[in-house]
Design an enzyme around this catalytic site. Sequence first.
Site, PDB file in Angstrom:
ATOM      1  N   HIS A 122      35.602  46.903  36.521  1.00  0.00           N
ATOM      2  CA  HIS A 122      36.764  47.449  36.825  1.00  0.00           C
ATOM      3  C   HIS A 122      36.701  48.790  36.321  1.00  0.00           C
ATOM      4  O   HIS A 122      35.860  49.130  35.363  1.00  0.00           O
ATOM      5  CB  HIS A 122      37.856  46.882  36.419  1.00  0.00           C
ATOM      6  CG  HIS A 122      38.431  45.618  37.286  1.00  0.00           C
ATOM      7  ND1 HIS A 122      38.564  44.355  36.247  1.00  0.00           N
ATOM      8  CD2 HIS A 122      38.559  45.363  38.226  1.00  0.00           C
ATOM      9  CE1 HIS A 122      39.061  43.739  37.457  1.00  0.00           C
ATOM     10  NE2 HIS A 122      39.079  44.191  38.554  1.00  0.00           N
ATOM     11  N   CYS A 176      42.913  42.903  30.201  1.00  0.00           N
ATOM     12  CA  CYS A 176      42.980  42.104  31.193  1.00  0.00           C
ATOM     13  C   CYS A 176      44.136  41.039  30.946  1.00  0.00           C
ATOM     14  O   CYS A 176      44.739  40.287  31.937  1.00  0.00           O
ATOM     15  CB  CYS A 176      41.673  41.406  31.671  1.00  0.00           C
ATOM     16  SG  CYS A 176      40.526  42.389  31.436  1.00  0.00           S
TER      17      CYS A 176
HETATM   18  C1  CIR Z   1      37.205  38.591  37.536  1.00  0.00           C
HETATM   19  O1  CIR Z   1      35.896  38.940  37.719  1.00  0.00           O
HETATM   20  O2  CIR Z   1      38.024  39.044  38.386  1.00  0.00           O
HETATM   21  C2  CIR Z   1      37.621  37.951  36.109  1.00  0.00           C
HETATM   22  N1  CIR Z   1      36.213  37.085  35.679  1.00  0.00           N
HETATM   23  C3  CIR Z   1      37.643  39.161  35.340  1.00  0.00           C
HETATM   24  C4  CIR Z   1      38.797  40.080  35.562  1.00  0.00           C
HETATM   25  C5  CIR Z   1      38.947  41.003  34.169  1.00  0.00           C
HETATM   26  N2  CIR Z   1      40.218  41.912  34.635  1.00  0.00           N
HETATM   27  C6  CIR Z   1      40.327  42.920  33.968  1.00  0.00           C
HETATM   28  O3  CIR Z   1      39.460  43.829  33.571  1.00  0.00           O
HETATM   29  N3  CIR Z   1      41.473  43.431  34.014  1.00  0.00           N
END
Ligand code: CIR
Length: 256
Positions: free
Chosen positions: A164, A251
């Site tokens: 991201h 997140c």
């Molecule tokens: C994913 O790959 O979607 C999750 N394992 C991690 C999401 C992390 N979210 C973020 O950076 N906002």
Amino acid sequence: FEFRRAITRKPGASIIDGLRAEDIGRPDLDQMLRDHAAYVAALRSTGAEVVELPALEAFPDAVFVEDTALCLPQGAVLMRPGAPSRQGEVAEMAPALAAFYGENLREITAPGCIEGGDILVTGREVLVGLSARTNPEGVAQLAEIVGDWGHALRRVDTPEGVLHFKTDCGLLDGETILATGRLAASGCFDGYKVLLVPEGEDAVANCIRFNSSVIMAAGFGRTAEMLDRAGFEVVEINNSECAKLDGGMSCLSLRF
Ligand code: CIR
């Protein structure tokens, strides 16, 4: 960076099936629960109200609530995650947001995709990084929605291979950003004050400024020292388990 509340979701046993770019080990639920509790306590210690939603076993990545919505003072926008396994998390979040925002809820629709991790709201604009999870159609829809609410949106790029946009940056105050060298090199923060993450500590860039605190992953001493010297009140939280799933401090909450 001044917030009255945050929404979080407890991790569940299914986190072992969470998405990850690279397998660096199985996340330990007990450790993640302890870290999550410390994170919630850090948010609360600033005086904010923190909602803790129950674990959602059907969605292994549901602890990463940030990706499901963008919360602004005027309203919230339900995202449409680019990861198909995560799209169902949005409907699970909608009632919690409706409780605060009432009718002021908008949504991103197909074929648009955006995940909240690609959005950085600064004091002057909404920055959105294209990524494997966020496409131009989604960004165009979001630009229209936030435009109605008086916010300028600027589309930028996320470095190749980075999950991201915010994996590589975090807001420290209205015009100061902590960023990795590889992201800052793209020029997307020109005009801002940028603090570069010291060499070898890129994984700490995803920090959050939440009221008086800068909440960052523990174990990155040179960054902690740099932020401390710059006058920020640093709170360190263990992030070993979320890191196995490419997750960091931003997140884990929706902040508004
Ligand atoms: C994913 O790959 O979607 C999750 N394992 C991690 C999401 C992390 N979210 C973020 O950076 N906002």
